[in-house]
Design an enzyme around this catalytic site. Structure first.
Site, short mmCIF file in Angstrom:
data_model
loop_
_atom_site.label_atom_id
_atom_site.label_comp_id
_atom_site.label_asym_id
_atom_site.label_seq_id
_atom_site.Cartn_x
_atom_site.Cartn_y
_atom_site.Cartn_z
N HIS A 60 0.83 -1.21 0.00
CA HIS A 60 0.00 0.00 0.00
C HIS A 60 0.87 1.27 0.00
CE1 HIS A 60 -3.14 -2.96 0.68
NE2 HIS A 60 -2.31 -3.49 1.56
N GLU A 112 -2.24 0.42 7.86
CA GLU A 112 -1.34 -0.63 7.38
C GLU A 112 -0.13 -0.04 6.66
OE1 GLU A 112 -3.22 -3.27 4.65
OE2 GLU A 112 -1.42 -4.50 4.35
N HIS A 160 2.55 -7.12 4.78
CA HIS A 160 1.21 -6.55 4.94
C HIS A 160 0.71 -6.75 6.37
CE1 HIS A 160 0.08 -5.87 0.62
NE2 HIS A 160 1.21 -6.55 0.51
N GLU A 203 1.25 -11.70 6.00
CA GLU A 203 0.19 -10.97 6.71
C GLU A 203 0.52 -11.10 8.19
OE1 GLU A 203 -2.10 -9.07 5.60
OE2 GLU A 203 -2.63 -9.67 3.55
ZN ZN Z 1 -2.23 -5.21 2.64
#
Ligand code: ZN
Length: 221
Positions: A29, A43, A96, A161
């Site tokens: 992102h 995030e 992430h 993640e």
């Molecule tokens: Zn992400």
């Protein structure tokens, strides 16, 4: 002094260039896309910090680690992959934080491409194992997905993640802690080094034979 400086320069010029492996770390992102938000965190910010710390750890160990974004900016998914491809990277790891709708979930998971190479799968498992060892969140396992950055990269790739940013305790508490982010960076650093066939903490593979031994550096004081 001039003569010493000149001979040092000649030695440096004559030394073969160290062929450090390039690893691309991809903070997810950024810019117009904050990614998942929750518990007062975005995030894009927490993964950039983890990525920078991972890069610094790898560089300190002689790995040519580079980021797809150095700051808070928008980078397209295909641009992230083509950046890694054009740099001839030997590994790609995208970092992430997770989020879900409804009751906040918890835990850590890692993705590889749906038809990932065995090297990708092994690295993905190494990333997952190291993250679980670091934070001890629920182990959601190694999964596969048709994510663009995994599909479009031409080298072994994985996407972590780290935790659920909308789960304030324990996940987001860890994501919001600088010391915990350092632990998560160490986890990625360890996994990437293991994937490169190196033992974390060791000085690296022996350098290629050189025509002459390097002189001892002058004591600086
Ligand atoms: Zn992400």
């Amino acid at each position: 002094m001039r003569a010493i400086g000149l001979s040092l320069l000649l030695l440096l010029l004559a030394a073969p260039a160290a062929r450090a492996q390039t690893v691309v770390i991809d903070p997810g992102h950024g810019g117009s896309d904050p990614g998942a938000v929750g518990c007062g965190l975005e995030e894009e910010d927490v993964v950039l910090d983890i990525a920078r710390r991972t890069r610094d750890l790898l560089r300190a160990d002689g790995v040519d680690a580079i980021l797809t974004r150095e700051d808070d900016r928008s980078v397209g998914l295909s641009a992230r992959a083509s950046f890694a491809n054009s740099r001839g990277a030997s590994r790609f790891v995208s970092i992430h934080a997770n989020a879900n709708a409804g009751t906040p979930a918890t835990g850590t998971e890692t993705f590889v491409y749906t038809s990932a190479s065995s090297t990708s799968r092994t690295m993905g498992q190494q990333v997952q194992d190291e993250m679980i060892a670091a934070w001890g969140l629920r182990n959601r396992g190694l999964k596969s997905a048709n994510f663009a950055v995994l599909r479009l990269t031409s080298m072994p790739a994985a996407l972590s993640e780290t935790g659920f940013i909308n789960r304030c305790d324990p996940d987001a508490a860890l994501l919001g802690s600088a010391s915990a982010r350092q632990e998560m960076a160490v986890a990625h650093y360890r996994a990437i080094l293991r994937s490169l066939g190196r033992t974390p903490g060791d000085p690296g593979p022996a350098p290629e034979p050189e025509p002459e031994p390097e002189p001892e550096p002058e004591p600086s004081g």
